[in-house]
Design an enzyme around this catalytic site. Structure first.
Site, PDB file in Angstrom:
ATOM      1  N   LEU A 124      -5.560 193.437 -69.080  1.00 23.08           N
ATOM      2  CA  LEU A 124      -4.975 194.218 -67.987  1.00 23.08           C
ATOM      3  C   LEU A 124      -6.101 194.824 -67.178  1.00 23.08           C
ATOM      4  O   LEU A 124      -6.959 195.480 -67.764  1.00 23.08           O
ATOM      5  CB  LEU A 124      -4.226 195.419 -68.566  1.00 23.08           C
ATOM      6  N   HIS A 125      -6.140 194.603 -65.869  1.00 23.63           N
ATOM      7  CA  HIS A 125      -7.156 195.305 -65.094  1.00 23.63           C
ATOM      8  C   HIS A 125      -6.785 195.512 -63.634  1.00 23.63           C
ATOM      9  O   HIS A 125      -7.510 196.189 -62.907  1.00 23.63           O
ATOM     10  CB  HIS A 125      -8.489 194.558 -65.164  1.00 23.63           C
TER      11      HIS A 125
END
Ligand code: UD1
Length: 362
Positions: free
Chosen positions: A206-207
């Site tokens: 996740l980013h």
């Protein structure tokens, strides 16, 4: 002999440039490849380890720009890169993907009348709030050669009025790196180190700012992921931005008491070894949607849209957004499948895209 400046800046660029530079070096009577690293990513885990794992030669120029606001980062890259162009006078500049380094270098070239080739051209999410969508659109508009990974890219470019002669469908160069590295990755001990041998597990990344920069959205995502982790352990190599927001929002304890294992970002080979053994991948990355498609691994994309619709058509990727019920339902559906799904690999995702890119440049 064509002198080519190959641009890299951020993590998702390295696996795209590696096979291209390797092919150019192999054809050294036709190409003189130089590498320019903008320094957009600079941590050892986000940059140096990829050079080692992918066998990329040391950059000829390192611009050392680092992190900053989008405007400052883009502007600083432009200022530094202009000097490189003036000194080297290349025949072509080759940019990949959709990061700030991509648009910054393409824009410098268009102002100086230097030819630009864009690898991974034509992808569109339709979401102009995504910084990468702006980078893609503008880079394509000013590039001289548009090298597409899938035919939806060609269609998007034609719809936008790009001259057909500039567009060339070459396939997906990330898959060159993937196939080249599969065997090498078997030497990685990452599964042993994380005690995953003989176990089912999921991998999470996740980013995206839209997922991790707002507390409420990130919290809902984490609720869903904790619920998924009650069925099987979730390994979570976290991007620096994500890690710092976990601290900032006070989510560290939720993670510690869950079955989600937060670890440092992994190098290319360790990460490949990790996700290639997973039952399920959950991600908001662009590249991982493609890599899981090529390997036939079920992927849930934690976004409302994707610029890579072919990964959905081919059957491995499902867009689940950020709604808790939708994510957990999709995850449980995938995990309850008795048989692995029939999946197809998209045309020209065959490990030979770098050759076609070199041919197109000639
Ligand atoms: C960039 C790309 C994104 C890509 C992602 C992959 C743009 C607009 N975004 O996003 O498309 O999916 O890379 O990782 O180009 N940081 C570090 N160490 C590093 C690099 C970054 O700590 O080596 C931290 C810094 O706090 C920085 C933040 O991460 O401010 C964001 O970095 P930045 O390069 O601006 O964008 P990414 O979110 O990494």
């Amino acid at each position: 002999m064509l002198k080519i400046l190959n641009i890299v800046g951020a993590r998702p660029n390295f696996m795209k440039i590696a096979p291209i530079v390797r092919e150019m070096k192999r054809r050294s009577d036709e190409f003189l490849p130089l590498i320019v690293h903008t320094g957009q990513h600079y941590d050892a885990a986000m940059s140096d380890s990829f050079f080692e794992d992918l066998g990329i030669p040391k950059p000829d120029y390192h611009l050392e720009i680092g992190s900053a606001s989008h405007a400052v980062q883009t502007a600083k890259i432009m200022m530094a890169f202009e000097l490189v162009i003036l000194q080297e006078k290349p025949d072509w500049v080759l940019v990949v993907g959709d990061v700030n380094s991509t648009i910054a270098c393409a824009l410098v070239c268009s102002k100086l009348g230097v030819k630009v080739a864009h690898v991974e051209a034509g992808l569109r999410s339709g979401d102009m709030t995504m910084p990468e969508e702006v980078n893609r659109l503008l880079t394509d508009r000013i590039s001289d050669l548009l090298l597409t990974p899938s035919t939806d890219g060609d269609e998007n470019l034609l719809k936008e009025g790009i001259t057909p002669g500039k567009i060339k469908f070459v396939g997906n160069v990330m898959i060159d790196s993937l196939f080249y590295s599969l065997k090498l990755a078997e030497n990685s001990n990452v599964r042993e180190d994380l005690s995953l041998i003989g176990k089912d597990y999921a991998v999470l990344t996740l980013h995206r700012p839209s997922n991790v920069d707002e507390k409420e959205t990130f919290a809902e995502l984490l609720d869903a992921l904790v619920e998924v982790s009650e069925k099987l352990p979730v390994i979570f190599p976290a991007h620096p931005r994500t890690k710092s927001n976990i601290e900032k929002f006070g989510f560290a304890e939720i993670l510690q008491t869950s079955n989600i294992k937060l670890i440092e970002p992994l190098g290319y080979l360790d990460f490949l070894r990790l996700y290639s053994g997973a039952k399920l991948v959950l991600t908001d990355s662009g590249g991982l949607q493609e890599e899981t498609t090529a390997l036939g691994i079920p992927c849930l994309t934690l976004r409302e849209n994707t610029e890579r619709p072919i990964t959905i058509e081919m059957g491995t990727n499902i867009l689940v957004g950020t709604n808790r019920a939708k994510i957990t339902q999709a995850a449980f559906d995938v995990l309850s499948r008795k048989q692995t799904q029939d999946t197809k690999i998209p045309p020209l995702w065959d490990g030979k895209t770098a050759e076609r890119i070199c041919d197109a440049l000639l």
